[in-house]
Design an enzyme around this catalytic site. Sequence first.
Site, PDB file in Angstrom:
ATOM      1  N   LYS A  40      23.584   8.468 -22.086  1.00 20.76           N
ATOM      2  CA  LYS A  40      24.583   7.638 -22.357  1.00 20.76           C
ATOM      3  C   LYS A  40      25.941   8.476 -22.602  1.00 20.76           C
ATOM      4  O   LYS A  40      26.816   7.965 -22.254  1.00 20.76           O
ATOM      5  CB  LYS A  40      24.161   7.244 -23.764  1.00 20.76           C
ATOM      6  CG  LYS A  40      23.083   6.341 -23.885  1.00 20.76           C
ATOM      7  CD  LYS A  40      23.371   4.970 -23.464  1.00 20.76           C
ATOM      8  CE  LYS A  40      24.293   4.284 -24.097  1.00 20.76           C
ATOM      9  NZ  LYS A  40      24.376   2.716 -23.422  1.00 20.76           N
TER      10      LYS A  40
ATOM     11  N   TYR B 265      17.976  10.778 -23.350  1.00 21.37           N
ATOM     12  CA  TYR B 265      18.727   9.287 -23.633  1.00 21.37           C
ATOM     13  C   TYR B 265      19.986   9.555 -24.024  1.00 21.37           C
ATOM     14  O   TYR B 265      20.978   9.027 -23.377  1.00 21.37           O
ATOM     15  CB  TYR B 265      18.074   8.546 -24.785  1.00 21.37           C
ATOM     16  CG  TYR B 265      18.775   7.411 -25.660  1.00 21.37           C
ATOM     17  CD1 TYR B 265      18.992   6.387 -24.662  1.00 21.37           C
ATOM     18  CD2 TYR B 265      19.107   7.554 -26.675  1.00 21.37           C
ATOM     19  CE1 TYR B 265      20.101   5.149 -25.241  1.00 21.37           C
ATOM     20  CE2 TYR B 265      20.140   6.543 -27.327  1.00 21.37           C
ATOM     21  CZ  TYR B 265      20.437   5.350 -26.357  1.00 21.37           C
ATOM     22  OH  TYR B 265      21.311   4.432 -26.952  1.00 21.37           O
TER      23      TYR B 265
ATOM     24  N   THR C 236      26.448   4.787 -28.155  1.00 20.96           N
ATOM     25  CA  THR C 236      25.625   5.224 -29.257  1.00 20.96           C
ATOM     26  C   THR C 236      26.298   6.471 -29.947  1.00 20.96           C
ATOM     27  O   THR C 236      27.119   7.297 -29.217  1.00 20.96           O
ATOM     28  CB  THR C 236      24.174   5.621 -28.867  1.00 20.96           C
ATOM     29  OG1 THR C 236      23.532   6.299 -29.844  1.00 20.96           O
ATOM     30  CG2 THR C 236      24.002   6.569 -27.677  1.00 20.96           C
ATOM     31  N   ASP C 237      26.106   6.853 -31.134  1.00 20.93           N
ATOM     32  CA  ASP C 237      26.621   7.881 -31.767  1.00 20.93           C
ATOM     33  C   ASP C 237      25.769   9.075 -31.306  1.00 20.93           C
ATOM     34  O   ASP C 237      25.976  10.060 -31.959  1.00 20.93           O
ATOM     35  CB  ASP C 237      26.501   7.681 -33.265  1.00 20.93           C
ATOM     36  CG  ASP C 237      25.421   7.309 -34.094  1.00 20.93           C
ATOM     37  OD1 ASP C 237      24.139   7.225 -33.123  1.00 20.93           O
ATOM     38  OD2 ASP C 237      25.064   7.152 -35.112  1.00 20.93           O
ATOM     39  N   GLU C 238      24.561   8.881 -31.048  1.00 22.62           N
ATOM     40  CA  GLU C 238      23.765   9.947 -30.510  1.00 22.62           C
ATOM     41  C   GLU C 238      24.365  10.830 -29.415  1.00 22.62           C
ATOM     42  O   GLU C 238      23.890  12.006 -29.377  1.00 22.62           O
ATOM     43  CB  GLU C 238      22.232   9.520 -29.703  1.00 22.62           C
ATOM     44  CG  GLU C 238      21.742   8.558 -30.857  1.00 22.62           C
ATOM     45  CD  GLU C 238      20.183   8.151 -30.692  1.00 22.62           C
ATOM     46  OE1 GLU C 238      19.686   8.898 -29.980  1.00 22.62           O
ATOM     47  OE2 GLU C 238      19.911   7.274 -31.263  1.00 22.62           O
TER      48      GLU C 238
HETATM   49  P1  NAD Z   1      17.022  -2.953 -25.343  1.00 22.67           P
HETATM   50  O1  NAD Z   1      16.407  -1.975 -24.812  1.00 22.67           O
HETATM   51  O2  NAD Z   1      16.588  -3.904 -26.513  1.00 22.67           O
HETATM   52  O3  NAD Z   1      17.551  -3.910 -24.443  1.00 22.67           O
HETATM   53  C1  NAD Z   1      18.092  -3.234 -22.992  1.00 22.67           C
HETATM   54  C2  NAD Z   1      18.363  -4.662 -22.137  1.00 22.67           C
HETATM   55  O4  NAD Z   1      18.783  -3.956 -20.914  1.00 22.67           O
HETATM   56  C3  NAD Z   1      17.028  -5.528 -21.771  1.00 22.67           C
HETATM   57  O5  NAD Z   1      17.107  -6.848 -21.853  1.00 22.67           O
HETATM   58  C4  NAD Z   1      16.689  -4.674 -20.416  1.00 22.67           C
HETATM   59  O6  NAD Z   1      16.017  -5.817 -19.735  1.00 22.67           O
HETATM   60  C5  NAD Z   1      18.159  -4.588 -19.960  1.00 22.67           C
HETATM   61  N1  NAD Z   1      18.060  -3.524 -18.750  1.00 22.67           N
HETATM   62  C6  NAD Z   1      17.552  -2.304 -19.084  1.00 22.67           C
HETATM   63  N2  NAD Z   1      17.589  -1.801 -17.561  1.00 22.67           N
HETATM   64  C7  NAD Z   1      18.529  -2.437 -16.756  1.00 22.67           C
HETATM   65  C8  NAD Z   1      18.985  -2.759 -15.365  1.00 22.67           C
HETATM   66  N3  NAD Z   1      18.583  -1.630 -14.530  1.00 22.67           N
HETATM   67  N4  NAD Z   1      19.532  -3.766 -14.909  1.00 22.67           N
HETATM   68  C9  NAD Z   1      19.909  -4.817 -15.741  1.00 22.67           C
HETATM   69  N5  NAD Z   1      19.301  -4.965 -16.992  1.00 22.67           N
HETATM   70  C10 NAD Z   1      18.757  -3.908 -17.509  1.00 22.67           C
HETATM   71  O7  NAD Z   1      18.615  -2.223 -25.878  1.00 22.67           O
HETATM   72  P2  NAD Z   1      19.470  -2.340 -27.198  1.00 22.67           P
HETATM   73  O8  NAD Z   1      18.722  -1.758 -28.336  1.00 22.67           O
HETATM   74  O9  NAD Z   1      19.651  -3.810 -27.353  1.00 22.67           O
HETATM   75  O10 NAD Z   1      20.555  -1.534 -26.830  1.00 22.67           O
HETATM   76  C11 NAD Z   1      21.905  -2.263 -26.030  1.00 22.67           C
HETATM   77  C12 NAD Z   1      22.917  -1.084 -25.767  1.00 22.67           C
HETATM   78  O11 NAD Z   1      23.083  -0.636 -27.025  1.00 22.67           O
HETATM   79  C13 NAD Z   1      22.341  -0.026 -25.101  1.00 22.67           C
HETATM   80  O12 NAD Z   1      23.302   0.472 -24.133  1.00 22.67           O
HETATM   81  C14 NAD Z   1      22.055   1.165 -26.110  1.00 22.67           C
HETATM   82  O13 NAD Z   1      22.319   2.548 -25.578  1.00 22.67           O
HETATM   83  C15 NAD Z   1      23.084   0.843 -27.175  1.00 22.67           C
HETATM   84  N6  NAD Z   1      22.757   1.264 -28.587  1.00 22.67           N
HETATM   85  C16 NAD Z   1      21.844   0.757 -29.257  1.00 22.67           C
HETATM   86  C17 NAD Z   1      21.725   1.111 -30.709  1.00 22.67           C
HETATM   87  C18 NAD Z   1      20.438   0.492 -31.263  1.00 22.67           C
HETATM   88  O14 NAD Z   1      20.334   0.942 -32.383  1.00 22.67           O
HETATM   89  N7  NAD Z   1      19.485  -0.192 -30.492  1.00 22.67           N
HETATM   90  C19 NAD Z   1      22.566   1.855 -31.254  1.00 22.67           C
HETATM   91  C20 NAD Z   1      23.733   2.398 -30.460  1.00 22.67           C
HETATM   92  C21 NAD Z   1      24.006   1.936 -29.271  1.00 22.67           C
HETATM   93  P1  TYD Z   2      14.333   5.137 -33.741  1.00 25.05           P
HETATM   94  O1  TYD Z   2      14.312   3.784 -34.245  1.00 25.05           O
HETATM   95  O2  TYD Z   2      13.446   5.453 -32.259  1.00 25.05           O
HETATM   96  O3  TYD Z   2      15.922   5.373 -33.333  1.00 25.05           O
HETATM   97  P2  TYD Z   2      16.673   6.718 -32.805  1.00 25.05           P
HETATM   98  O4  TYD Z   2      15.638   7.616 -32.344  1.00 25.05           O
HETATM   99  O5  TYD Z   2      17.610   6.420 -31.908  1.00 25.05           O
HETATM  100  O6  TYD Z   2      17.277   7.160 -34.061  1.00 25.05           O
HETATM  101  O7  TYD Z   2      13.846   6.241 -34.801  1.00 25.05           O
HETATM  102  C1  TYD Z   2      14.867   6.163 -36.001  1.00 25.05           C
HETATM  103  C2  TYD Z   2      14.196   7.266 -36.665  1.00 25.05           C
HETATM  104  O8  TYD Z   2      12.713   7.303 -37.228  1.00 25.05           O
HETATM  105  C3  TYD Z   2      14.316   8.528 -35.944  1.00 25.05           C
HETATM  106  O9  TYD Z   2      14.680   9.905 -36.947  1.00 25.05           O
HETATM  107  C4  TYD Z   2      12.743   8.964 -35.330  1.00 25.05           C
HETATM  108  C5  TYD Z   2      12.029   8.367 -36.666  1.00 25.05           C
HETATM  109  N1  TYD Z   2      10.602   7.748 -36.405  1.00 25.05           N
HETATM  110  C6  TYD Z   2       9.566   7.796 -37.114  1.00 25.05           C
HETATM  111  O10 TYD Z   2       9.523   8.605 -38.011  1.00 25.05           O
HETATM  112  N2  TYD Z   2       8.584   7.069 -36.679  1.00 25.05           N
HETATM  113  C7  TYD Z   2       8.444   6.367 -35.490  1.00 25.05           C
HETATM  114  O11 TYD Z   2       7.203   5.756 -35.373  1.00 25.05           O
HETATM  115  C8  TYD Z   2       9.574   6.027 -34.867  1.00 25.05           C
HETATM  116  C9  TYD Z   2       9.488   5.103 -33.721  1.00 25.05           C
HETATM  117  C10 TYD Z   2      10.754   6.721 -35.183  1.00 25.05           C
END
Ligand code: NAD
Ligand code: TYD
Length: 358
Positions: free
Chosen positions: A168, A164, A139-141
Amino acid sequence: MTNRKLKNLLVTGGSGFIGANFIKYLFNKTDFAGKIINMDNLTYAGNPENLIDIDTHYGKSRYFFEKADICDYDAAKRIFEKYDIDTCVHFAAESHVDRSIYGPKDFIETNIMGTFNLLEVARKLWKDRNDVLFHHVSTDEVFGSLGDEGYFTEETPYDPRSPYSASKASSDHLVRAAFHTYGLPITLSNCSNNYGPLQFPEKLIPLMIMNIFEGKSLPVYGDGKNIRDWLYVEDHASAIWTIINKGQTGSTYNVGGENEWTNIDLVNKICQCAAELLSKDQGEIKKLITYVKDRPGHDRRYAIDCSKIKKELGWKNLTSFEEGIKATVKWYLDNLEWVEHIRKGEYQEWMNKNYEQR
Ligand code: NAD
Ligand code: TYD
């Protein structure tokens, strides 16, 4: 530029939001002809329904599900050996910042120890092979928080600020350490906020959509001026596909939507799309917006410079935000049953019936 031959692809966390979209993308939109093995232990965020179409078409021929924890060394080793894995795309993680604030331990275990475990299995089984690849999805975070100006590049120093992002960041360091120390072939991507179908309704966009449908308040943290860069999930899938095929071994690529929104503007935009789809008055829907207490340590702005992947690998975004957000709101409206299942945990029963008895 490399041109890899990928055969047996292990996707960890394939039943989650991005992992499931990635698997669908591979089967439906690329010429990938190999096998996909989805290793997922189905936490609250994992839902086998996400891949029911893929399972129906490719189950037991080119798609295989393995319910297993990435922290389980023996299980991971068995899966690598059973399917002769040559490529691992590692998505599995605890992924929600708010949950990490109130319960960081699972993030440390899965994101750090789980990644370490997979790296150990990969380096021991793959030894000196160079026809293999471990791709880590991050992630960019990890780069921290930006002010009004500037962008995260691949060279930006790490400065994670939530449990988080700290977990990461730690996993990213372990992946790079495996490359430098043991010569494990790796690539890495750091990506901005994703949106699209199948996202668990705890994250901003699906939460707002569902609350609008249900007439609940729309909680905006703090002053609503925090900024995120939103990327359509299918464009993220295509970026990963590009990297695992052509990316330089040992390299990191930033992936972004070049699409910055303040949270409040974004919530207003979602209200507008929902009003159009539901044929309702926009003003009435916007009355649901409620400013609430800010998230502790809330990062102010994320913005990605993704010129490296564009220039070096020829990747680009194909989905405009206008298109993507409309498609997303419509997807949730068309899939209310999916939301019901994932919220009530009924997917667990579904999984027990459909997977474990076969
Ligand atoms: P998500 O929470 O929707 O899905 C995570 C998946 O991993 C689920 O299916 C869960 O069952 C599985 N999982 C969790 N713990 C596990 C374990 N111990 N063993 C096996 N499986 C396990 O997450 P997502 O949003 O699809 O994110 C996927 C990846 O992308 C993550 O690594 C996250 O850090 C990264 N990422 C997400 C975003 C975003 O905006 N969602 C952005 C940048 C990077
Ligand atoms: P989120 O989807 O949780 O992603 P991330 O924290 O990884 O960026 O949140 C996106 C943005 O929205 C973040 O600035 C937090 C804000 N947010 C709210 O204002 N209200 C909410 O209920 C949630 C879940 C997030």
